[in-house]
Design an enzyme around this catalytic site. Sequence first.
Site, PDB file in Angstrom:
ATOM      1  N   ARG A 114       0.841  -1.208   0.000  1.00  8.65           N
ATOM      2  CA  ARG A 114       0.000   0.000   0.000  1.00  8.65           C
ATOM      3  C   ARG A 114       0.866   1.244   0.000  1.00  8.65           C
ATOM      4  O   ARG A 114       2.009   1.213   0.478  1.00  8.65           O
ATOM      5  CB  ARG A 114      -0.950   0.004   1.188  1.00  8.65           C
ATOM      6  N   GLU A 213      -6.224   7.211   8.068  1.00 10.67           N
ATOM      7  CA  GLU A 213      -5.107   8.018   8.593  1.00 10.67           C
ATOM      8  C   GLU A 213      -4.588   9.006   7.540  1.00 10.67           C
ATOM      9  O   GLU A 213      -4.173  10.118   7.869  1.00 10.67           O
ATOM     10  CB  GLU A 213      -3.993   7.093   9.057  1.00 10.67           C
ATOM     11  N   ARG A 217      -5.375   5.556   0.967  1.00 10.40           N
ATOM     12  CA  ARG A 217      -4.447   4.438   1.083  1.00 10.40           C
ATOM     13  C   ARG A 217      -4.751   3.582  -0.135  1.00 10.40           C
ATOM     14  O   ARG A 217      -5.873   3.056  -0.265  1.00 10.40           O
ATOM     15  CB  ARG A 217      -4.676   3.639   2.370  1.00 10.40           C
ATOM     16  N   CYS A 259       1.402  10.752   9.477  1.00 11.33           N
ATOM     17  CA  CYS A 259       2.358  10.179  10.438  1.00 11.33           C
ATOM     18  C   CYS A 259       3.750  10.213   9.819  1.00 11.33           C
ATOM     19  O   CYS A 259       3.930   9.771   8.681  1.00 11.33           O
ATOM     20  CB  CYS A 259       1.967   8.740  10.769  1.00 11.33           C
ATOM     21  N   THR A 261       6.182   8.348  10.084  1.00 15.12           N
ATOM     22  CA  THR A 261       6.723   7.035   9.674  1.00 15.12           C
ATOM     23  C   THR A 261       6.385   6.711   8.231  1.00 15.12           C
ATOM     24  O   THR A 261       6.997   5.843   7.628  1.00 15.12           O
ATOM     25  CB  THR A 261       6.186   5.878  10.544  1.00 15.12           C
ATOM     26  N   ARG A 268       4.100   0.555   2.420  1.00  9.01           N
ATOM     27  CA  ARG A 268       4.319  -0.609   3.292  1.00  9.01           C
ATOM     28  C   ARG A 268       4.033  -1.844   2.461  1.00  9.01           C
ATOM     29  O   ARG A 268       2.903  -2.056   2.006  1.00  9.01           O
ATOM     30  CB  ARG A 268       3.414  -0.572   4.532  1.00  9.01           C
ATOM     31  N   ARG A 297       4.470  -7.395  12.563  1.00 12.74           N
ATOM     32  CA  ARG A 297       3.151  -7.056  13.142  1.00 12.74           C
ATOM     33  C   ARG A 297       2.331  -8.332  13.285  1.00 12.74           C
ATOM     34  O   ARG A 297       2.652  -9.362  12.686  1.00 12.74           O
ATOM     35  CB  ARG A 297       2.374  -6.092  12.222  1.00 12.74           C
ATOM     36  N   GLU A 302      -1.467  -3.236  12.669  1.00  8.70           N
ATOM     37  CA  GLU A 302      -0.586  -2.700  13.695  1.00  8.70           C
ATOM     38  C   GLU A 302      -1.233  -2.851  15.079  1.00  8.70           C
ATOM     39  O   GLU A 302      -2.443  -2.744  15.216  1.00  8.70           O
ATOM     40  CB  GLU A 302      -0.326  -1.217  13.407  1.00  8.70           C
TER      41      GLU A 302
HETATM   42  P1  ADP Z   1      -1.418  -0.293   7.010  1.00 14.43           P
HETATM   43  O1  ADP Z   1      -0.954  -1.387   6.169  1.00 14.43           O
HETATM   44  O2  ADP Z   1      -2.218   0.680   6.229  1.00 14.43           O
HETATM   45  O3  ADP Z   1      -0.272   0.324   7.735  1.00 14.43           O
HETATM   46  P2  ADP Z   1      -2.517  -2.060   9.111  1.00 14.43           P
HETATM   47  O4  ADP Z   1      -1.236  -2.558   9.677  1.00 14.43           O
HETATM   48  O5  ADP Z   1      -3.532  -1.595  10.085  1.00 14.43           O
HETATM   49  O6  ADP Z   1      -2.382  -0.813   8.144  1.00 14.43           O
HETATM   50  O7  ADP Z   1      -3.122  -3.206   8.206  1.00 14.43           O
HETATM   51  C1  ADP Z   1      -4.342  -3.023   7.560  1.00 14.43           C
HETATM   52  C2  ADP Z   1      -5.002  -4.335   7.164  1.00 14.43           C
HETATM   53  O8  ADP Z   1      -4.240  -4.940   6.141  1.00 14.43           O
HETATM   54  C3  ADP Z   1      -5.073  -5.322   8.308  1.00 14.43           C
HETATM   55  O9  ADP Z   1      -6.312  -6.003   8.255  1.00 14.43           O
HETATM   56  C4  ADP Z   1      -3.970  -6.289   7.988  1.00 14.43           C
HETATM   57  O10 ADP Z   1      -4.178  -7.580   8.510  1.00 14.43           O
HETATM   58  C5  ADP Z   1      -4.039  -6.307   6.480  1.00 14.43           C
HETATM   59  N1  ADP Z   1      -2.807  -6.792   5.865  1.00 14.43           N
HETATM   60  C6  ADP Z   1      -1.568  -6.256   5.964  1.00 14.43           C
HETATM   61  N2  ADP Z   1      -0.675  -6.982   5.267  1.00 14.43           N
HETATM   62  C7  ADP Z   1      -1.377  -7.985   4.690  1.00 14.43           C
HETATM   63  C8  ADP Z   1      -1.024  -9.078   3.844  1.00 14.43           C
HETATM   64  N3  ADP Z   1       0.224  -9.262   3.421  1.00 14.43           N
HETATM   65  N4  ADP Z   1      -2.017  -9.918   3.469  1.00 14.43           N
HETATM   66  C9  ADP Z   1      -3.288  -9.723   3.865  1.00 14.43           C
HETATM   67  N5  ADP Z   1      -3.672  -8.733   4.651  1.00 14.43           N
HETATM   68  C10 ADP Z   1      -2.737  -7.857   5.061  1.00 14.43           C
HETATM   69  N1  ILO Z   2       0.930   6.907  16.466  1.00 10.74           N
HETATM   70  C1  ILO Z   2       1.169   5.515  16.687  1.00 10.74           C
HETATM   71  C2  ILO Z   2       1.388   4.765  15.380  1.00 10.74           C
HETATM   72  C3  ILO Z   2       2.676   5.097  14.692  1.00 10.74           C
HETATM   73  C4  ILO Z   2       3.013   4.364  13.416  1.00 10.74           C
HETATM   74  N2  ILO Z   2       1.904   3.762  12.754  1.00 10.74           N
HETATM   75  C5  ILO Z   2       1.058   4.376  11.943  1.00 10.74           C
HETATM   76  C6  ILO Z   2      -0.121   3.617  11.575  1.00 10.74           C
HETATM   77  N3  ILO Z   2       1.204   5.454  11.501  1.00 10.74           N
HETATM   78  C7  ILO Z   2       2.370   5.384  17.594  1.00 10.74           C
HETATM   79  O1  ILO Z   2       3.095   6.367  17.748  1.00 10.74           O
HETATM   80  O2  ILO Z   2       2.592   4.267  18.111  1.00 10.74           O
END
Ligand code: ADP
Ligand code: ILO
Length: 344
Positions: A114, A213, A217, A259, A261, A268, A297, A302
Amino acid sequence: MSLTFPTFPKNCRSLLCQYLTPEIFEALKDKTTANGYTLAQAIHSGVQNPDSSIGVYAGDAESYTLFAPLFDPIIKAYHGFDPQSRHYSNFNPDALNADNPDPEGAYIVSTRIRVGRNLADIPLGPAISKAQRNEVEVRVSQALSRLEGDLGGSYYPLQGMRDADTAQLISDHFLFKAGDRFLEAAGLNRDWPEGRGIFHNNDKTFLVWINEEDQLRIISMQHGGNIGEVFSRLARAVKALEQSMTFSYSDHLGYITSCPTNLGTAMRASVHIKLPKLGSDMKAFEAIADAHHLQIRGIHGEHSQSEGGIYDISNRRRLGVSEVQCVQDMYDGVVALIEAERSR
Ligand code: ADP
Ligand code: ILO
């Protein structure tokens, strides 16, 4: 939101509590960006949530310059990126050297890449008004409705979505969750659920979250470990959307995100991967992850836990490295993790 120096618990490890000195606080506490975003707002999430890893959010591109004495060391600590450096982009799928690391499908359940994007002429989520958020929803969903072929699909607003459908989309890993306390304290959940939603194609291999966020995305995902296919689809989708929208970008920080990061590529790239043996030796697991700039994760995103020995493994660096390098980091690390799991 207070204008006095915040107190953090003794065990606080966030980058905010490491880098917010009384001197920096004094120098920045009365500054306000053109969109009305203040230091108190920028640090509110980390003050409310001392267990944050970072603890700050930007309200607009200007936050990164106006509050640079705080943001710069945080960016340096997370990305290893200096204030005078320049970000560069390479989103060319032909430059990627990442075959499927698991062609038999023994380890990798799914691959997802993403990027975050925000419109250049509208503040970021923490400082956006309700009317501006709704305008983003209209502009982005209209642009998405013009996509064709395998990228064509439909937009589903969160408001009015049946609870069972929302729950199913979340548990299938397609949709973001509600009520994240870090986003809540950053002002990113205001007016929920209005203005938020998800677009996806028929196969749910191309998806766009609106007004989570970040304003967008943009997501490409599928079962298995064909990283090249996932990356190519994403590159194509981003290019198509750039025809009708201008995203916030600076030569220094790359794509501007709420953010720090996510700055730079805002990318990501992750796999959901079965590593039950490594999972029972977290020290060895983390050592390989660190050596390859990876983040571990749980499988519900996250701040979630692993289930059944399955982990979400992704690139950690996003700024000062190209999109191709982000995916290369993930690929190289996944190859090393599979090797380690196999040899146990
Ligand atoms: P982001 O990727 O936008 O940082 P999250 O860590 O919250 O946000 O993940 C968002 C969703 O994407 C969650 O449901 C997570 O399980 C799913 N996800 C992340 N990586 C994968 C993957 N490789 N395969 C399937 N689902 C994924
Ligand atoms: N503000 C949260 C998350 C930081 C990094 N992750 C994302 C989704 N931006 C923290 O500082 O732990």
